[in-house]
Motif scaffolding. Structure first.
Motif, PDB file in Angstrom:
ATOM      1  N   GLN A   1      21.183   4.070  12.983  1.00  0.00           N
ATOM      2  CA  GLN A   1      21.660   3.088  13.948  1.00  0.00           C
ATOM      3  C   GLN A   1      20.722   3.115  15.153  1.00  0.00           C
ATOM      4  N   VAL A   2      20.558   1.961  15.787  1.00  0.00           N
ATOM      5  CA  VAL A   2      19.719   1.867  16.985  1.00  0.00           C
ATOM      6  C   VAL A   2      20.457   1.056  18.036  1.00  0.00           C
ATOM      7  N   THR A   3      20.509   1.591  19.250  1.00  0.00           N
ATOM      8  CA  THR A   3      21.067   0.859  20.388  1.00  0.00           C
ATOM      9  C   THR A   3      19.976   0.650  21.420  1.00  0.00           C
ATOM     10  N   VAL A   4      19.775  -0.581  21.809  1.00  0.00           N
ATOM     11  CA  VAL A   4      18.855  -0.929  22.891  1.00  0.00           C
ATOM     12  C   VAL A   4      19.700  -1.281  24.108  1.00  0.00           C
ATOM     13  N   HIS A   5      19.559  -0.522  25.173  1.00  0.00           N
ATOM     14  CA  HIS A   5      20.276  -0.849  26.401  1.00  0.00           C
ATOM     15  C   HIS A   5      19.762  -2.151  27.001  1.00  0.00           C
ATOM     16  N   ARG A   6      20.624  -2.852  27.726  1.00  0.00           N
ATOM     17  CA  ARG A   6      20.205  -4.061  28.420  1.00  0.00           C
ATOM     18  C   ARG A   6      19.112  -3.703  29.426  1.00  0.00           C
ATOM     19  N   PHE A   7      18.212  -4.621  29.679  1.00  0.00           N
ATOM     20  CA  PHE A   7      17.014  -4.313  30.468  1.00  0.00           C
ATOM     21  C   PHE A   7      17.339  -3.902  31.905  1.00  0.00           C
ATOM     22  N   ASP A   8      18.493  -4.299  32.421  1.00  0.00           N
ATOM     23  CA  ASP A   8      18.858  -3.953  33.796  1.00  0.00           C
ATOM     24  C   ASP A   8      19.864  -2.802  33.832  1.00  0.00           C
TER      25      ASP A   8
END
Length: 630
Positions: A340-347
């Motif tokens: 699984q991969v989670t990318v946090h929001r850019f801000d």
């Protein structure tokens, strides 16, 4: 020609180039070309300049088979790829609202859920949040803090009550749910958590229940270490030590070793160090398979991994650059075989009340970052695409060996709990953080938009923003990479309510001569929120007029070594005579022609920029107030 002969020929050619660039004989080089061209990386590892068949390692096996280096799931859907796992419950917490967001996200590419329960979504609202979600298809990870036991029991109840699907999806690594219990890693970082004994009891219940093949209770959260500054070696070593501690507890509670191993999932941070992210995930699987082998159940040693973009690498300043950082990190996670991969929001590093982007937009960008890699770049269609690369295989082994040494040291101290109690785990992380901070301060680890190419015109944040660690999904020990420079920017922006702190550049000679140094100095000063006033080429006679116009407290002489010899002393004398209190030199101090009467300091490559800029802001401190009064 044999490979050894070709390598020797390369070494001779590289030595000749190095000797020419250093203007010495080959015999006078201080080391071999390999030594001179190698790059040290965090954790005490070294990346060599060239990898060949001479570096070939053992065959790592197939995906889904011991030692699981190439992946934990032999049956992964190569069309779907890894699970695009999105986090919910940090902003909106009303069950109906979160459910609507989840269903919309699932219709737009999300294939895994990470839910903040307790401090976010109420435990009794979990069923409403998951209404309409196919739990046989989407893996769910729970993050519930002190409500972890209640949330875990509620999730198990929801699974029991879920209607049978028309066609039951096969249980795979990709669909494993995690109750997210992290009592040991949370104890390190200071996150609210559950009682260890209660967590173990729930895990035993899960292992003996109807969902043993689908639910895992414990989450070994490496982000609790990386957020505090741990390098990859330390993060891996401590994570495996925590996993072993949980396995011991579970075996002591009556589970078999295989059952205990299957109650563990791992979360690891990934950063924009692309190859490091790839190797870290592969090294974890190698290490965990070794643990399973020692326990006598090697086939149960497949580490289920959730890769998360490290909040520590996110900057508050110029946050748009975080999109690029996240893209590289997600690529590394996917190639490294994360389940699984989670990318946090850019801000994500900006306090919630300071964010300017629409939350839906920020979520969509984070989700689409992964979807672009999966559906346009087709990264997920090949399992372990880096396998067989001499560099990646060598880096995997080097990382695993170094991290195993950390794990062995923790075990010698009595295990992770002992290392937590005696402070040795904290010391390891603190030492790694100090090394990282030093590299950042000297700008050998540059941060685009912060320490390099900063934008002084961007809107200011509130004065204490850089110190904020209480961000959704972040541990209390979060130490962001950019925080030192951003604290300077916060300070300068606060002063800029009157007049932004500034320094006068005194360029000597034509633009072609001084442009390199004026650009370097302007970039350096801007990293601390200080504006560089560049009037163009200046002669000594014109310095007094510039000082009268701008009233600077600090000035920087910018020129070449030869120009300093011709015009430097006169320009320095003119600046001081005009009333400038502090005059600095652009470049190394050894370029100044008169050692007995030097400028007040030098600004050159390799200085501690954070310390230097702090000192400059102290010197300029009264300028904003004076400007406002004028």
């Amino acid at each position: 020609m044999s490979l050894a002969s070709a390598y020797e020929q390369w070494s001779e050619s590289a030595a000749a180039v190095l000797a020419k660039s250093r203007r010495v004989d080959v015999a006078d080089l201080p080391g071999t070309p390999t030594e001179l061209l190698s790059t040290p990386v965090p954790g005490g590892l070294t990346v060599r300049p060239l990898y060949t068949r001479l570096d070939e390692t053992r065959e790592p096996g197939l995906p889904g088979e011991f030692p699981f280096v190439r992946g934990a799931d032999r049956a992964r859907d190569v069309v779907l790829g890894w699970r695009v796992t999105e986090r919910f419950g940090d902003d909106d917490t009303a069950p109906a609202t979160v459910n609507e967001q989840i269903l919309d996200a699932c219709g737009n590419g999300t294939s895994g859920l990470w839910l903040r329960i307790g401090e976010g979504i109420a435990v009794d609202g979990l069923a409403a949040v998951l209404d309409g979600v196919y739990l046989d298809l989407l893996p769910v990870t729970v993050d519930a803090g002190t409500a972890g036991i209640a949330a875990g029991n509620e999730f198990l109840r929801i699974l029991d009550a879920a209607p049978a699907p028309p066609v039951e999806a096969p249980v795979t690594v990709a669909t494993a749910h995690s109750l997210g219990l992290s009592p040991l890693t949370a104890a390190f970082s200071g996150r609210p958590t559950v009682d260890e004994a209660q967590a173990t009891a729930l895990a035993v219940e899960v292992a003996g229940g109807a969902h043993a093949d689908r639910v895992r209770a414990f989450r070994v959260d490496g982000l609790d270490f990386s957020g505090g500054g741990a390098d990859p070696v330390t993060e891996l070593g401590l994570a495996v030590a925590v996993g072993v501690a949980h396995v011991r507890d579970l075996v002591d509670a009556g589970l078999t070793a295989a059952q205990a191993l299957r109650q563990i999932t791992f979360a690891l941070s990934v950063t924009d160090e692309q190859f490091g992210a790839i190797a870290k995930l592969r090294a974890l699987r190698l290490m965990w398979s070794r643990v399973a082998e020692v326990l006598g159940v090697p086939d149960a040693g497949a580490a289920v991994t959730h890769a998360v973009t490290d909040l520590a690498m996110f900057s508050q300043r110029d946050p748009w650059v975080n999109m690029l950082r996240s893209t590289v990190a997600a690529f590394g996670a996917g190639v490294g075989g994360a389940d699984q991969v989670t990318v946090h929001r850019f801000d994500a590093a900006i306090p919630g009340d300071e964010r300017s982007a629409n939350p839906a937009f920020a979520r969509r960008i984070a989700r689409n970052t992964q979807l672009l890699l999966l559906e346009e770049s087709n990264i997920g269609r090949v399992l372990d695409p880096g396998g067989g690369s001499w560099y990646i295989e060598s880096l995997t082994d080097d990382l695993a060996d170094a991290a195993w040494a950390v794990f062995a040291d923790v075990e010698e101290r009595g295990g992770f709990r002992a290392a937590l109690a005696d402070g040795s785990a904290a010391r390891r992380v603190s030492e790694a953080l100090a090394d990282r901070d030093a590299a950042v301060a000297k700008r050998t680890a540059p941060i685009t938009g912060v320490s390099e190419f900063p934008n002084l015109a961007e809107p200011a944040l509130r004065p204490d923003s850089a110190a904020v660690a209480d961000l959704p999904g972040a541990a209390p020990n979060l130490a962001r990479v950019a925080r030192g420079f951003e604290a300077l920017r916060d300070r300068a922006d606060a002063a800029a309510a009157g007049t932004r702190p500034s320094a006068l550049l005194i360029p000597l000679g034509p633009i072609a001569e001084h442009n390199g140094r004026t650009t370097f100095i302007a970039n350096l000063l801007a990293a601390g929120g200080i504006e560089a006033i560049n009037p163009g080429p200046v002669e000594s006679a014109g310095i007094a007029a510039l000082v009268a116009e701008h009233s600077p407290r600090v000035a920087v002489l910018c020129g070449t070594k030869g120009r300093y010899a011709e015009e430097g002393p006169a320009a320095l004398a003119a600046a001081r005579a005009a009333g400038i209190a502090h005059v600095y030199l652009a470049g190394p101090a050894k370029e100044w022609p008169e050692p007995d009467s030097p400028p007040d300091g030098s600004l050159a490559v390799g200085i501690d920029a954070v310390s230097t800029l702090t000192g400059l802001l102290d010197l300029i401190g009264g300028q904003a107030a004076n400007g406002a009064q004028a």
